[in-house]
Design a protein around this motif. Structure first.
Motif, PDB file in Angstrom:
ATOM      1  N   GLY A 277       1.226  -1.184   0.260  1.00  0.00           N
ATOM      2  CA  GLY A 277       0.179   0.114   0.008  1.00  0.00           C
ATOM      3  C   GLY A 277       0.571   1.018   0.410  1.00  0.00           C
ATOM      4  N   PRO A 278       0.453   2.746  -0.313  1.00  0.00           N
ATOM      5  CA  PRO A 278       1.059   3.526  -0.328  1.00  0.00           C
ATOM      6  C   PRO A 278       1.478   4.031   0.754  1.00  0.00           C
ATOM      7  CG  PRO A 278      -0.948   4.660  -0.664  1.00  0.00           C
ATOM      8  CD  PRO A 278      -1.177   2.408  -0.476  1.00  0.00           C
ATOM      9  N   LYS A 279       0.818   2.878   2.232  1.00  0.00           N
ATOM     10  CA  LYS A 279       1.445   4.049   3.293  1.00  0.00           C
ATOM     11  C   LYS A 279       2.128   3.144   4.265  1.00  0.00           C
ATOM     12  CE  LYS A 279      -0.594   8.010   3.360  1.00  0.00           C
ATOM     13  NZ  LYS A 279      -1.547   9.481   4.240  1.00  0.00           N
ATOM     14  N   GLY A 280       2.252   1.777   3.715  1.00  0.00           N
ATOM     15  CA  GLY A 280       2.677   0.799   4.352  1.00  0.00           C
ATOM     16  C   GLY A 280       2.156  -0.663   3.827  1.00  0.00           C
ATOM     17  N   THR A 281       2.947  -1.477   4.547  1.00  0.00           N
ATOM     18  CA  THR A 281       2.028  -2.929   4.064  1.00  0.00           C
ATOM     19  C   THR A 281       1.508  -3.743   5.304  1.00  0.00           C
ATOM     20  OG1 THR A 281       3.255  -3.147   1.651  1.00  0.00           O
ATOM     21  CG2 THR A 281       2.632  -5.106   2.510  1.00  0.00           C
ATOM     22  N   LEU A 282       0.836  -4.867   5.656  1.00  0.00           N
ATOM     23  CA  LEU A 282       0.558  -5.658   6.421  1.00  0.00           C
ATOM     24  C   LEU A 282       0.446  -7.426   5.373  1.00  0.00           C
ATOM     25  CD1 LEU A 282      -0.192  -6.607   9.478  1.00  0.00           C
ATOM     26  CD2 LEU A 282      -2.160  -6.466   8.841  1.00  0.00           C
ATOM     27  N   ILE A 283       1.440  -7.830   6.204  1.00  0.00           N
ATOM     28  CA  ILE A 283       1.241  -9.204   5.891  1.00  0.00           C
ATOM     29  C   ILE A 283       1.126 -10.221   7.082  1.00  0.00           C
ATOM     30  CG2 ILE A 283       2.841 -11.717   5.188  1.00  0.00           C
ATOM     31  CD1 ILE A 283       2.533  -9.411   2.807  1.00  0.00           C
ATOM     32  N   MET A 284      -0.026 -10.898   7.256  1.00  0.00           N
ATOM     33  CA  MET A 284      -0.071 -12.037   8.866  1.00  0.00           C
ATOM     34  C   MET A 284       0.031 -13.226   8.233  1.00  0.00           C
ATOM     35  SD  MET A 284      -4.183  -9.783   9.377  1.00  0.00           S
ATOM     36  CE  MET A 284      -4.787 -10.258   7.767  1.00  0.00           C
ATOM     37  N   PHE A 285       0.406 -14.058   8.477  1.00  0.00           N
ATOM     38  CA  PHE A 285       0.097 -15.830   8.507  1.00  0.00           C
ATOM     39  C   PHE A 285      -0.865 -15.883   9.600  1.00  0.00           C
ATOM     40  CE2 PHE A 285       4.136 -14.593   7.837  1.00  0.00           C
ATOM     41  CZ  PHE A 285       4.876 -15.288   6.449  1.00  0.00           C
ATOM     42  N   ILE A 286      -1.640 -17.172   9.012  1.00  0.00           N
ATOM     43  CA  ILE A 286      -2.511 -17.430   9.674  1.00  0.00           C
ATOM     44  C   ILE A 286      -3.296 -18.474   9.422  1.00  0.00           C
ATOM     45  CG2 ILE A 286      -4.025 -14.593   9.804  1.00  0.00           C
ATOM     46  CD1 ILE A 286      -6.489 -15.629   7.856  1.00  0.00           C
TER      47      ILE A 286
ATOM     48  N   ALA B 231       7.688 -16.760  10.243  1.00  0.00           N
ATOM     49  CA  ALA B 231       6.853 -16.090  10.855  1.00  0.00           C
ATOM     50  C   ALA B 231       6.445 -17.600  12.108  1.00  0.00           C
ATOM     51  CB  ALA B 231       5.430 -16.866  10.248  1.00  0.00           C
ATOM     52  N   ALA B 232       6.201 -17.181  13.542  1.00  0.00           N
ATOM     53  CA  ALA B 232       5.713 -18.645  14.137  1.00  0.00           C
ATOM     54  C   ALA B 232       4.662 -18.920  15.408  1.00  0.00           C
ATOM     55  CB  ALA B 232       7.049 -17.592  15.235  1.00  0.00           C
ATOM     56  N   CYS B 233       3.502 -18.123  14.687  1.00  0.00           N
ATOM     57  CA  CYS B 233       2.768 -18.906  14.795  1.00  0.00           C
ATOM     58  C   CYS B 233       1.158 -17.561  14.442  1.00  0.00           C
ATOM     59  CB  CYS B 233       2.278 -18.568  16.360  1.00  0.00           C
ATOM     60  SG  CYS B 233       2.364 -16.584  17.243  1.00  0.00           S
ATOM     61  N   THR B 234       0.283 -19.078  14.431  1.00  0.00           N
ATOM     62  CA  THR B 234      -0.426 -17.776  14.016  1.00  0.00           C
ATOM     63  C   THR B 234      -1.944 -17.824  14.856  1.00  0.00           C
ATOM     64  OG1 THR B 234      -1.963 -19.982  13.914  1.00  0.00           O
ATOM     65  CG2 THR B 234      -0.932 -19.250  11.955  1.00  0.00           C
ATOM     66  N   PRO B 235      -1.552 -16.469  15.420  1.00  0.00           N
ATOM     67  CA  PRO B 235      -2.021 -15.276  14.195  1.00  0.00           C
ATOM     68  C   PRO B 235      -0.136 -14.618  14.270  1.00  0.00           C
ATOM     69  CG  PRO B 235      -3.478 -14.882  15.254  1.00  0.00           C
ATOM     70  CD  PRO B 235      -3.143 -15.940  16.357  1.00  0.00           C
ATOM     71  N   ASP B 236       0.472 -13.757  13.058  1.00  0.00           N
ATOM     72  CA  ASP B 236       1.625 -13.549  13.378  1.00  0.00           C
ATOM     73  C   ASP B 236       1.210 -12.466  12.566  1.00  0.00           C
ATOM     74  OD1 ASP B 236       4.197 -13.129  13.740  1.00  0.00           O
ATOM     75  OD2 ASP B 236       4.499 -15.056  13.277  1.00  0.00           O
ATOM     76  N   PHE B 237       1.633 -11.103  12.765  1.00  0.00           N
ATOM     77  CA  PHE B 237       1.807  -9.903  12.295  1.00  0.00           C
ATOM     78  C   PHE B 237       2.703  -9.164  12.003  1.00  0.00           C
ATOM     79  CE2 PHE B 237      -2.781 -10.565  14.883  1.00  0.00           C
ATOM     80  CZ  PHE B 237      -3.358 -10.848  14.128  1.00  0.00           C
ATOM     81  N   PHE B 238       2.850  -8.783  10.333  1.00  0.00           N
ATOM     82  CA  PHE B 238       4.338  -8.223  10.666  1.00  0.00           C
ATOM     83  C   PHE B 238       3.927  -6.708   9.606  1.00  0.00           C
ATOM     84  CE2 PHE B 238       5.548 -12.679  10.504  1.00  0.00           C
ATOM     85  CZ  PHE B 238       6.383 -12.264  10.684  1.00  0.00           C
TER      86      PHE B 238
END
Length: 184
Positions: A34-43, A117-124
Motif C-alpha cells: 500500500g502507499p502508506k505501508g503493508t501488513l502481512i498476516m500469517f493465519i 513466522a512463528a505462530c497463527t496469527p502472526d502480524f508483520f
C-alpha cells in the motif's frame, strides 16, 4: 501449544513472494504493498486463536486498507497433517468471513520461513519503504471477546506507521498456535 512471536526487528526488509490466492490470482509483494505501508498476516483456518479473532482481523484489515495500508494473509500450514487448512477450505473461510484482502497459500512454506513466522496469527507491519515496524498482537483482548476498552494495538501501530513511517517502540508479542511445519 501456544507460541509467542519474537520482538520486532525494526527495519528488517519485507521479503518478496509470489503466491496463489483464494480468488484465483497470484500475488507478489508489489501487488499487496500500500502507499502508506503493508501488513502481512500469517493465519490459518483451524487455529483456535485465529478463529477467536477472525472477525476482528477482517474489521481491522478494512480500516487499515482505508488508510492506504496494503493487507494480505498467508496460510503456510501443512494441509496434509491439518486438512482443515487446505486450499479449498481457505476459499471457504475467505468467503464466509468476507475477506477484503488476498488469502494466500504458501504450500512450500518458503515464505513463512523467509519471514520467520512463528505462530497463527502472526502480524508483520511494514512502512512504505518495506521496513518492519510492528511485530505485535492484534489487540489487548487476545483470544477473549473484545470489550469496549480493548486496545486495538495493530490498528494503532499501523496508523502510526502510515503517518510517521515508524512503529511503536513498545509492542506486545502475538500469541497463537505454532506454524504446522511439514516434516523435513
Amino acid at each position: 501449544m501456544a507460541v509467542t512471536t519474537p520482538v520486532c526487528d525494526f527495519g528488517w526488509k519485507a521479503v518478496d513472494f509470489s503466491l496463489p490466492a483464494t480468488d484465483g490470482k497470484t500475488y507478489t509483494l508489489d501487488d499487496i504493498r500500500g502507499p502508506k505501508g503493508t501488513l502481512i498476516m500469517f493465519i490459518c483456518n483451524h487455529c483456535p486463536y485465529v478463529k477467536a479473532v477472525i472477525d476482528r482481523i477482517v474489521r481491522d484489515a478494512k480500516e487499515l486498507q482505508a488508510m492506504g495500508i496494503g493487507v494480505a494473509a498467508i496460510n503456510a500450514n501443512d494441509a496434509e497433517a491439518y486438512p482443515e487448512d487446505s486450499f479449498e477450505n481457505m476459499k471457504r473461510v475467505a468467503e464466509e468471513h468476507g475477506f477484503t484482502f488476498p488469502y494466500l497459500h504458501d504450500e512450500s512454506q518458503e515464505v513463512a520461513r523467509a519471514y520467520g513466522a512463528a505462530c497463527t496469527p502472526d502480524f508483520f507491519g511494514f512502512n512504505a519503504n518495506d521496513e518492519l515496524q510492528y511485530r505485535g498482537r492484534l489487540d489487548s483482548a487476545g483470544r477473549a471477546p473484545a470489550g469496549p476498552d480493548t486496545r486495538r494495538e495493530l490498528v494503532e501501530a499501523m496508523r502510526m506507521i502510515a503517518e510517521t513511517g515508524k512503529g511503536p517502540k513498545e509492542q506486545t508479542p502475538s500469541m497463537g498456535c505454532s506454524i504446522k511445519w511439514k516434516p523435513a
